[in-house]
Design an enzyme around this catalytic site. Structure first.
Site, PDB file in Angstrom:
ATOM      1  CD  GLN A 155     -12.694   1.987  -6.781  1.00  0.00           C
ATOM      2  OE1 GLN A 155     -12.025   2.224  -7.783  1.00  0.00           O
ATOM      3  NE2 GLN A 155     -12.182   1.409  -5.697  1.00  0.00           N
ATOM      4  CE1 TYR A 158      -4.745   7.642  -8.366  1.00  0.00           C
ATOM      5  CE2 TYR A 158      -5.824   5.743  -7.394  1.00  0.00           C
ATOM      6  CZ  TYR A 158      -4.909   6.279  -8.283  1.00  0.00           C
ATOM      7  OH  TYR A 158      -4.161   5.457  -9.086  1.00  0.00           O
ATOM      8  NE  ARG A 197     -10.108  -1.798  -2.474  1.00  0.00           N
ATOM      9  CZ  ARG A 197      -9.320  -2.451  -3.321  1.00  0.00           C
ATOM     10  NH1 ARG A 197      -8.824  -1.842  -4.389  1.00  0.00           N
ATOM     11  NH2 ARG A 197      -9.036  -3.719  -3.123  1.00  0.00           N
ATOM     12  NE  ARG A 212      -0.268  -7.321  -9.600  1.00  0.00           N
ATOM     13  CZ  ARG A 212      -0.327  -6.506  -8.552  1.00  0.00           C
ATOM     14  NH1 ARG A 212      -0.907  -6.921  -7.429  1.00  0.00           N
ATOM     15  NH2 ARG A 212       0.161  -5.292  -8.622  1.00  0.00           N
TER      16      ARG A 212
END
Length: 378
Positions: free
Chosen positions: A101, A188, A235, A332
């Site tokens: 990524q 971001y 993404r 998670r």
């Protein structure tokens, strides 16, 4: 559709995957210092999770200015490329594909993490709010601080940034990755260009939605030219709901998120890339992604659709059964359960996650979570 559908084969670009479970990007902050270099411990961590049909690395900064958190790995130096080669070699020995990524945090950073302690860079000189970044204070120690106000990139610097993404893709191939995912989510850099809440430019990269998507389009085109369309994913993190709180972990709340991300997905469809990954809201009482939006994405995008965020078997069954997604990521749960696919398939109990070991440290809370004991079923 039964839970077993997660365990049926699927094609992703030019790859044949054994199941529809993927390991999504998960920041763990375990790189070797100095130099933010991937290491053998990271190779062990990813190898442990190769029951997934497909793996995507944690966010990997494409240049020094792209870092927003201490100890995250990069992919711009020879040492980092060699470190990632350890990871890809180990994963490939288990006959699994892995993508890198490509990450740039933009304004979500602090001078302490920037070259020569300069301000971070972003589309506009507007600080991120409602978020902290993690800066080092000593060997193995750090603290959370608000991000610094960035400076706006010039047009020339934007063009140079596009090339930095392309060079990171070249580095990823040199490191042995099967492809790359462009990180355009979570508030971001690329997400900042896309967002009316972070992009206040008045030139060709700001203003209209088409202009705000220009940087995304150029990065996708530049990276596609390096890796090819069937080795490329992007993404997004569409945020729906009525809250005005800016959640950088998930992304930026647009006044019309369906319109913003529908047009963003069209950019990817036109580029013909392998997949779009949708990171869904995953906090308590988070707003659901509307089914109408899911259906629109499916109508627009001809490649694979990957979804992650608060998924269990029932949610996975619902989304896969309607054809709104082709693969499901578990974050998670995968941290605490290296053999998660087998546990899901057989209904075995799951290990609990230790939140204190999520970021930074060593093997504890990283590679020492137990595999299922078939003798005792524990």
């Amino acid at each position: 559709m039964s839970k077993s559908s997660l365990f049926t084969p699927v094609r992703l670009g030019n790859l044949s995957l054994e199941n529809r479970i993927f390991l999504p990007p998960l920041t763990r902050c375990r790189s070797t210092q100095p130099g933010d270099i991937p290491n053998g411990l990271m190779a062990q961590y990813y190898t442990q999770r190769t029951q997934a049909g497909f793996l995507i690395t944690e966010g990997t900064q494409i240049e020094p200015r792209g870092q927003g958190y201490a100890w995250t790995p990069g992919i711009y130096t020879p040492e980092q490329i060699a470190g990632w080669k350890q990871v890809t070699t180990a994963v490939h020995q288990r006959q699994r594909p892995i993508f890198a990524q490509l990450w740039h945090v933009g304004r979500v950073s602090h001078r302490a993490l920037q070259p020569d302690h300069q301000p971070p860079v972003a589309p506009s000189a507007v600080a991120a709010t409602g978020v902290n970044v993690f800066i080092p204070t000593g060997p193995g120690t750090g603290k959370l601080v608000p991000p610094d106000t960035p400076r706006a990139l010039t047009i020339l610097e934007i063009h140079q940034m596009v090339e930095l993404y392309a060079q990171a893709a070249r580095n990823a191939l040199a490191a042995g990755f099967d492809g790359v995912e462009i990180h355009a989510a979570n508030g971001y850099l690329i997400n900042q260009f896309m967002s009316e809440r972070a992009n206040f430019r008045t030139d060709a990269y700001g203003g209209s939605l088409s202009n705000r998507l220009r940087f995304l389009r150029e990065v996708v085109e530049a990276v596609r030219a390096v890796v090819s369309a069937d080795r490329l994913g992007v993404r997004f993190s569409p945020l729906f709901g009525t809250t005005t709180e800016e959640r950088v972990y998930l992304g930026l709340l647009e006044s019309n998120p369906a319109e913003t991300y529908t047009q963003a997905v069209r950019v990817l469809a036109e580029a013909g890339i392998a997949y779009v990954s949708l990171a869904e809201a995953d906090w308590a009482n988070a707003p659901e992604m509307p089914d109408s939006f899911r259906a629109t994405v499916r109508d627009i995008f001809g490649g694979r659709i990957l979804c992650a965020g608060r998924y269990d078997l029932n949610r996975a069954r619902h989304v896969l059964g309607h054809g709104w997604a082709d693969m499901i990521g578990f974050g998670r749960k995968f941290i605490a359960n290296p053999d998660l696919p087998a546990r899901l398939e057989h209904g075995w109990l799951l290990n609990s996650l230790d939140p204190a070991t999520m970021y930074g440290g060593g093997a504890h809370g990283y590679t020492d979570y137990p595999f299922h004991n078939k003798e005792t079923h524990q």
